[in-house]
Every structure is written in C-alpha cells, then in structure tokens.
Motif scaffolding. Structure first.
Motif, short mmCIF file in Angstrom:
data_model
loop_
_atom_site.label_atom_id
_atom_site.label_comp_id
_atom_site.label_asym_id
_atom_site.label_seq_id
_atom_site.Cartn_x
_atom_site.Cartn_y
_atom_site.Cartn_z
N ASN A 1 0.79 -1.23 0.00
CA ASN A 1 0.00 0.00 0.00
C ASN A 1 0.83 1.28 0.00
O ASN A 1 0.27 2.37 -0.08
CB ASN A 1 -0.92 0.03 1.22
CG ASN A 1 -1.93 -1.08 1.21
OD1 ASN A 1 -2.33 -1.56 0.16
ND2 ASN A 1 -2.33 -1.52 2.39
N GLN B 1 0.40 4.97 1.19
CA GLN B 1 -0.91 5.11 1.82
C GLN B 1 -1.12 4.00 2.86
O GLN B 1 -0.54 2.92 2.77
CB GLN B 1 -2.03 5.03 0.79
CG GLN B 1 -2.45 6.34 0.19
CD GLN B 1 -1.37 7.05 -0.56
OE1 GLN B 1 -0.64 6.45 -1.33
NE2 GLN B 1 -1.24 8.34 -0.34
N ASP B 2 -2.00 4.27 3.81
CA ASP B 2 -2.50 3.28 4.76
C ASP B 2 -1.38 2.49 5.46
O ASP B 2 -1.42 1.27 5.54
CB ASP B 2 -3.46 2.30 4.08
CG ASP B 2 -4.64 3.00 3.44
OD1 ASP B 2 -5.14 3.97 4.05
OD2 ASP B 2 -5.04 2.61 2.33
#
Length: 127
Positions: free
Chosen positions: A13, A16-17
C-alpha cells in the motif's frame, strides 16, 4: 495479525495506509539522506513522499525475520513532479529491530547505489 503480514501489506500500500502503530514512539530511522528519532517524524517523512512524488511503487522482493531482526529487500520507484517527469528507482534493503513488545525500535535503510547516483536520475528523461 503477524508483524510480517502487516509489513507485507504496508509495502503493497506504500505510502498510503501505513500501520504506524507497529513502530515504537521513539523509533530510530536512518537512510542515506535522513537520520532521526520518533514515530511522528517517520510518519511525516512517509507523508511527504506521498504528497511530493507520484506513481509510487514499493516492490517487496524478500522479507525474513530472525529472532529480533527483520530484513526486507525492496525496490522503490516514483515519479518526480518536474516538467520532464523523471522516474527515480532505488533498490536496497532494510533492517528492522524489534523489541520485547513486538514494536519496531530501529529501521535502517541501505541503498544499493550511492545517493548521488540516485539524484542523477532526476536529470534523465523518463522513457
């Protein structure tokens, strides 16, 4: 969830995240350009990459744990926001040290090429 499984997901990911809770509050981070302590600073650095660069891809080649050390081998590629849109490619490995609470207390990145060679990629047009 197992720490290795979380890291695999975070690599997939990236940026992100990310699961910043797996890092201790005073985690030590170092790469050829940075050296600091603190999960907050680590989170800001990852956030900067996500805001500044485009088309970020972090390919995980290998991930192994031996006792309190995790080693990952990876290639990070990203597009710089310049008119000719150069693509940076950094291959390397990371050594992560884990404490008794199963938190990462040290994250050190090693690049296969010197930082100057990476920087020179900025002056090459993307194919």
């Amino acid at each position: 969830m197992d720490l290795l499984d979380i890291l695999r997901q975070d690599y997939q990911n990236f940026p992100q995240d990310q699961t910043f809770a797996i890092y201790s509050d005073d985690v030590f981070f170092q790469d050829p350009l940075n050296r600091f302590r603190g999960r907050d600073r680590y989170q800001k650095m990852i956030g900067f990459l996500g805001r500044w660069f485009r088309d970020i891809h972090l390919e995980l080649h290998d991930l192994q744990q031996t006792q309190q050390t995790i080693r990952s081998e990876w290639t990070l590629s990203m597009t710089c926001p310049l008119p000719w849109q150069p693509r940076l490619r950094i291959s390397g490995h990371s050594l992560l040290e884990i404490n008794a609470d199963n938190l990462i207390v040290s994250h050190i990145d090693y690049w296969q090429k010197p930082p100057l060679k990476i920087l020179l990629q900025v002056f090459q047009p993307s194919p």
